[in-house]
Design a protein around this motif. Structure first.
Motif, PDB file in Angstrom:
ATOM      1  N   MET A 181      -7.154 -19.141  14.834  1.00 25.32           N
ATOM      2  CA  MET A 181      -7.135 -18.162  13.741  1.00 25.32           C
ATOM      3  C   MET A 181      -6.107 -17.059  14.004  1.00 25.32           C
ATOM      4  N   ARG A 182      -5.866 -16.783  15.292  1.00 30.23           N
ATOM      5  CA  ARG A 182      -4.821 -15.787  15.584  1.00 30.23           C
ATOM      6  C   ARG A 182      -3.461 -16.335  15.134  1.00 30.23           C
ATOM      7  N   ARG A 183      -3.284 -17.630  15.353  1.00 28.08           N
ATOM      8  CA  ARG A 183      -2.027 -18.255  14.893  1.00 28.08           C
ATOM      9  C   ARG A 183      -1.937 -18.190  13.361  1.00 28.08           C
ATOM     10  N   VAL A 184      -3.061 -18.446  12.702  1.00 27.93           N
ATOM     11  CA  VAL A 184      -3.097 -18.365  11.237  1.00 27.93           C
ATOM     12  C   VAL A 184      -2.659 -16.950  10.804  1.00 27.93           C
ATOM     13  N   GLN A 185      -3.210 -15.939  11.487  1.00 27.44           N
ATOM     14  CA  GLN A 185      -2.864 -14.552  11.125  1.00 27.44           C
ATOM     15  C   GLN A 185      -1.389 -14.270  11.418  1.00 27.44           C
ATOM     16  N   ARG A 186      -0.863 -14.916  12.492  1.00 26.27           N
ATOM     17  CA  ARG A 186       0.571 -14.720  12.796  1.00 26.27           C
ATOM     18  C   ARG A 186       1.435 -15.240  11.647  1.00 26.27           C
ATOM     19  N   ALA A 187       1.037 -16.378  11.110  1.00 27.97           N
ATOM     20  CA  ALA A 187       1.806 -16.949   9.984  1.00 27.97           C
ATOM     21  C   ALA A 187       1.778 -15.974   8.799  1.00 27.97           C
ATOM     22  N   ILE A 188       0.582 -15.415   8.545  1.00 29.33           N
ATOM     23  CA  ILE A 188       0.467 -14.451   7.434  1.00 29.33           C
ATOM     24  C   ILE A 188       1.377 -13.248   7.706  1.00 29.33           C
ATOM     25  N   ALA A 189       1.312 -12.767   8.952  1.00 28.41           N
ATOM     26  CA  ALA A 189       2.077 -11.561   9.294  1.00 28.41           C
ATOM     27  C   ALA A 189       3.580 -11.803   9.119  1.00 28.41           C
ATOM     28  N   LYS A 190       4.024 -13.030   9.419  1.00 24.36           N
ATOM     29  CA  LYS A 190       5.463 -13.322   9.289  1.00 24.36           C
ATOM     30  C   LYS A 190       5.901 -13.335   7.832  1.00 24.36           C
ATOM     31  N   ILE A 191       4.991 -13.762   6.964  1.00 26.39           N
ATOM     32  CA  ILE A 191       5.359 -13.865   5.537  1.00 26.39           C
ATOM     33  C   ILE A 191       5.139 -12.533   4.821  1.00 26.39           C
ATOM     34  N   GLU A 192       4.224 -11.724   5.379  1.00 25.40           N
ATOM     35  CA  GLU A 192       3.838 -10.450   4.747  1.00 25.40           C
ATOM     36  C   GLU A 192       5.013  -9.597   4.254  1.00 25.40           C
ATOM     37  N   PRO A 193       6.083  -9.456   5.063  1.00 29.08           N
ATOM     38  CA  PRO A 193       7.189  -8.592   4.601  1.00 29.08           C
ATOM     39  C   PRO A 193       7.775  -9.017   3.253  1.00 29.08           C
ATOM     40  N   HIS A 194       7.660 -10.323   2.923  1.00 32.47           N
ATOM     41  CA  HIS A 194       8.190 -10.766   1.617  1.00 32.47           C
ATOM     42  C   HIS A 194       7.473 -10.067   0.470  1.00 32.47           C
ATOM     43  N   ASP A 195       6.201  -9.718   0.710  1.00 32.48           N
ATOM     44  CA  ASP A 195       5.383  -9.149  -0.374  1.00 32.48           C
ATOM     45  C   ASP A 195       5.038  -7.682  -0.109  1.00 32.48           C
ATOM     46  N   SER A 196       5.752  -7.053   0.807  1.00 32.07           N
ATOM     47  CA  SER A 196       5.300  -5.727   1.246  1.00 32.07           C
ATOM     48  C   SER A 196       5.623  -4.622   0.235  1.00 32.07           C
ATOM     49  N   VAL A 197       4.906  -3.500   0.427  1.00 30.18           N
ATOM     50  CA  VAL A 197       5.149  -2.321  -0.419  1.00 30.18           C
ATOM     51  C   VAL A 197       6.607  -1.898  -0.270  1.00 30.18           C
ATOM     52  N   GLU A 198       7.101  -1.884   0.987  1.00 31.66           N
ATOM     53  CA  GLU A 198       8.470  -1.424   1.253  1.00 31.66           C
ATOM     54  C   GLU A 198       9.470  -2.277   0.475  1.00 31.66           C
TER      55      GLU A 198
END
Ligand SMILES: Cc1cc2nc3c(=O)[nH]c(=O)nc-3n(C[C@H](O)[C@H](O)[C@H](O)COP(=O)(O)OP(=O)(O)OC[C@H]3O[C@@H](n4cnc5c(N)ncnc54)[C@H](O)[C@@H]3O)c2cc1C
Length: 713
Positions: free
Chosen positions: A318-335
């Motif tokens: 699940m930590r790996r799953v969260q890592r994948a999310i974290a890597k994609i997160e900037p595409h959808d970020s507020v910034e």
């Protein structure tokens, strides 16, 4: 077309050709009518009943077989001979009965064939007819530039009811009848047909034609006024668009608005990226990848190694799953979104009025609102379910320990993906589905392929079972399931995963208060332009349906954003004609367009071509030689109306058929395209070759055989 239909068509064509061959149309010229006027008047004076009845029958028959020009000429005669009142009565009934007979005849002759050849186009027309059919027909009847006979044939192809057609036609043609019969009464004074269509008369016809459009605008205007009546429209707006929900749909809508320089506020109450990034597509695909690693090790023997049972630490997975999310997160970020020109508000948005949204204590006035609030897992009311700490796709990603025994409730795509992933990681999984098959939307071959694979991997698949009760006995949790015969069973579990469907998020943010209408299934009701009953409020993605995918949410976002911002100039109807999707289990199941069960239900004349993936070189080399390509084409044509693939990478492979469908490319062209050897993609080409083989020109091959024999001497 059947023989009787061909005969009838031939008879009608024969009547029309004979009519023109013997110059009978000359009888219907104005000059002839004027010349015969005196003799006709004499006949009517002699035997009025016989004349009128005979004339009526001829009028009806001429219009029923769609004799061009006949209706106009006979209407003028009716005016001249019967006067305005009786002429109008006579023509009104004769023309409507004739038109209705023409429509019935046209329906019998052509409808089945046209429906078979152009099902999707007709489906679209019929949807329009269902909604606005009466209005369309009325408009067509009123505007004299649309030929009388063409309208009859056009309507014959739709599903409009005969009585409705009759009544609207009679009403719609009344004004035109009046004008033409009146012109007929003036027959003696008319020198040529064009006099009937003088500029003044044309102008009045145009007015008559425009009247229904004006009436429709008026109806729309009044409808809008009614829904807006309790609210005061702000004189100025802070922004052009407020988007509620920053998931797959909301993000794209906001991005489009910012790109075209509109001012847009995007509101998100939870995490940017919505379901897809945080609890949907991304974590599920990451989990599936990790689970596949465990499975590949378990079957290492097939690839020349030992079978290895990897120890699974779910926490690490699940930590790996969260890592994948974290890597994609900037595409959808507020910034990122703010840098692109979107105002982002993190907080719960609430619609206060059709032009006002409240967030973080601020009231934003806006021209348009886009509802993109997504959906959430539906938890069925099973007795005792609240007693257990059940999991859903919302919270399963924080599971730290792999359950020993898991029940997955639901055989749809989400339930099936989770079933296989948990089983591959090492849980003993029972999948329970109410319907007779898992993946019930797919053809039976595909759901069977997946079921067999799941069972081979140790899953117990229970289809046709209703979950009726959750309980606990001696520290053991159990689910009671009941089959069709009413026989109950208890299935023990450590964790229960509920994946039986998703319900639209429509409550708690103002929709009920202002009165946004919902569909029976709880999604927001939208029209073809994605407008709700408030024309400036749109809904997209899972909250509106009908599809609940990331790519359909963003597809809808384009339409809603463009219609909201530029609808005053031009509005676009959302196009769902070619929608692909995939279930990412193994084998992956991907589909575009219709499958066989849908084609059958729609009564389409189709052909099926299949290719068995166990023959494919690359699949054999990769130890993945199982699966199926099934392509549906229109009977007698190579045009694809649907394709389903079960294979590794099916979600990628379906792209070729999606492109083919979107751009009308047939199987012959797919076959004529070079595909790299050895690839999985070749399966599409081989499926196309199967179609070609089944349609090879036998006569040409026979000629070729003789030619070669002759050359050999
Ligand atoms: C396990 C799982 C796997 C999936 N896999 C796939 C897949 O492989 N491929 C695929 O195409 N689709 C997949 N989907 C479906 C996909 O995730 C959804 O179709 C997609 O996310 C829908 O996007 P949306 O914009 O409509 O809604 P969402 O992405 O759900 O976004 C809605 C957002 O609105 C916010 N919101 C709600 N109310 C308010 C409010 N009042 N104020 C502010 N914000 C609010 C929510 O917090 C949320 O962030 C999967 C779904 C699940 C659950």
């Amino acid at each position: 077309m059947t023989r009787s239909r061909w005969l009838a068509l031939f008879a009608v064509a024969f009547a029309v050709v004979t009519f023109f061959y013997f110059d009978l149309d000359a009888l219907l010229t104005l000059e002839n009518l004027k010349a015969e006027q005196a003799s006709l008047e004499a006949q009517i004076a002699e035997q009025p009943a016989l004349f009128v009845t005979g004339f009526f029958v001829i009028y009806v028959l001429a219009t029923a077989v769609s004799l061009p020009g006949a209706a106009t000429a006979m209407t003028l005669v009716a005016g001249a001979l019967l006067g305005l009142v009786w002429g109008v009565v006579f023509v009104s009934f004769a023309s409507t009965i004739g038109a209705t007979l023409a429509m019935i005849l046209g329906r019998w002759l052509f409808k089945e064939e046209i429906e078979r050849r152009f099902p999707s186009q007709l489906a679209t027309i019929n949807r329009g007819i269902e909604k606005d059919g009466a209005f369309y027909l009325f408009t067509l009847r009123l505007v004299p530039i649309f030929p009388f006979w063409a309208i009859n044939i056009l309507m014959a192809l739709t599903r409009m009811r005969v009585l409705q057609f009759y009544l609207i036609s009679q009403l719609g043609m009344f004004a035109g009848t009046l004008v033409y019969v009146n012109a007929g009464t003036e027959l003696a004074r008319i020198e040529q047909a064009s006099d009937v269509l003088s500029p003044g008369l044309i102008a009045s016809f145009v007015l008559l034609g425009v009247f229904p459009l004006l009436a429709k605008w008026l109806v729309d205007f009044l409808r809008a006024r009614r829904v807006y009546s309790n609210y005061e429209r702000p004189r100025r707006f802070d922004t052009d668009m407020v988007v509620i929900g920053a998931g797959s749909g909301g993000l794209v809508a906001a991005l489009i608005a910012a790109t075209v320089k509109a001012r847009v506020t995007l509101i998100e109450k939870n995490k940017m990226g919505g379901d897809c990034l945080n609890t949907g597509c991304v974590p599920s695909k990451a989990l599936i990848r990790s689970a596949r690693h465990a499975y590949d090790n378990r079957r290492g023997g097939e690839l020349g190694f030992d079978n290895i049972e990897l120890p699974v630490d779910l926490n690490k997975v699940m930590r790996r799953v969260q890592r994948a999310i974290a890597k994609i997160e900037p595409h959808d970020s507020v910034e990122r979104y703010e840098s692109l020109g979107v105002d982002v508000e993190l907080g719960e948005g609430r619609i206060v009025s059709p032009w006002q949204v409240e967030v973080n204590g601020k009231l934003i006035t806006t021209r348009n609102i886009i509802i993109a609030t997504g959906a959430e897992p539906f938890v069925p009311p099973i007795a005792g379910i609240e007693m257990v700490d059940y999991l859903t796709s919302d919270n399963i990603w924080s599971l730290e320990q792999l359950p020993g025994r898991t029940i997955v409730l639901g055989g749809g795509p989400i339930g099936t993906e989770l079933t296989q992933a948990l089983a591959r990681l090492g849980s003993q999984v029972t999948q329970v589905e109410l319907l007779p098959n898992i993946l019930p939307r797919e053809d039976i071959e595909f759901s069977t392929l997946v079921r067999e694979q799941l069972e081979a991997e140790g899953v117990s698949v229970m289809t046709g079972y209703k979950a009726t009760e959750v309980g606990s006995d001696g520290g053991e949790n159990y689910l009671v399931v009941t089959d069709e015969a009413g026989i109950e069973q208890r299935v023990l579990f450590d964790r229960l995963v509920v994946a039986v469907g998703r319900k639209a998020n429509t409550t708690g943010f103002g929709l009920e208060e202002i009165g946004v209408e919902l569909n029976a299934n709880g999604t927001v009701a939208v029209d073809d332009y994605l407008r709700t009953n408030f024309p400036n409020i749109f809904a997209i993605g899972d909250v509106a349906g009908p599809y609940q995918f990331t790519h359909t949410a963003s597809h809808m976002a384009w339409y809603a954003a463009v219609n909201a911002l530029f609808g005053v100039f031009r509005k676009f109807r959302v196009d769902y004609s070619v929608i692909p999707w995939a279930t990412f289990c193994a084998p992956e199941i991907a589909r575009v367009g219709m499958n066989e069960q849908e084609a059958k239900a729609a009564g389409i004349d189709y052909e099926v071509t299949t290719y068995d993936v166990s023959d494919l070189d690359r699949a054999i080399a990769d130890e993945a030689a199982h699966g199926l390509v099934k392509v549906l084409t229109r009977a007698g044509s190579d045009k694809v109306i649907g394709a389903t693939i079960a294979a590794e990478h099916a979600g990628e492979l379906i792209g070729e058929f999606t492109l083919a469908m979107k751009h009308g490319i047939g199987l012959k062209k797919i076959m004529g395209t070079i595909h790299i050897y050895p690839t999985f993609l070749e399966m599409n080409k081989f499926a196309a070759s199967e179609w070609r083989k089944a349609h090879k020109p036998e006569w040409a091959l026979a000629v070729a055989e003789r030619f070669h024999a002759w050359r050999r001497g």
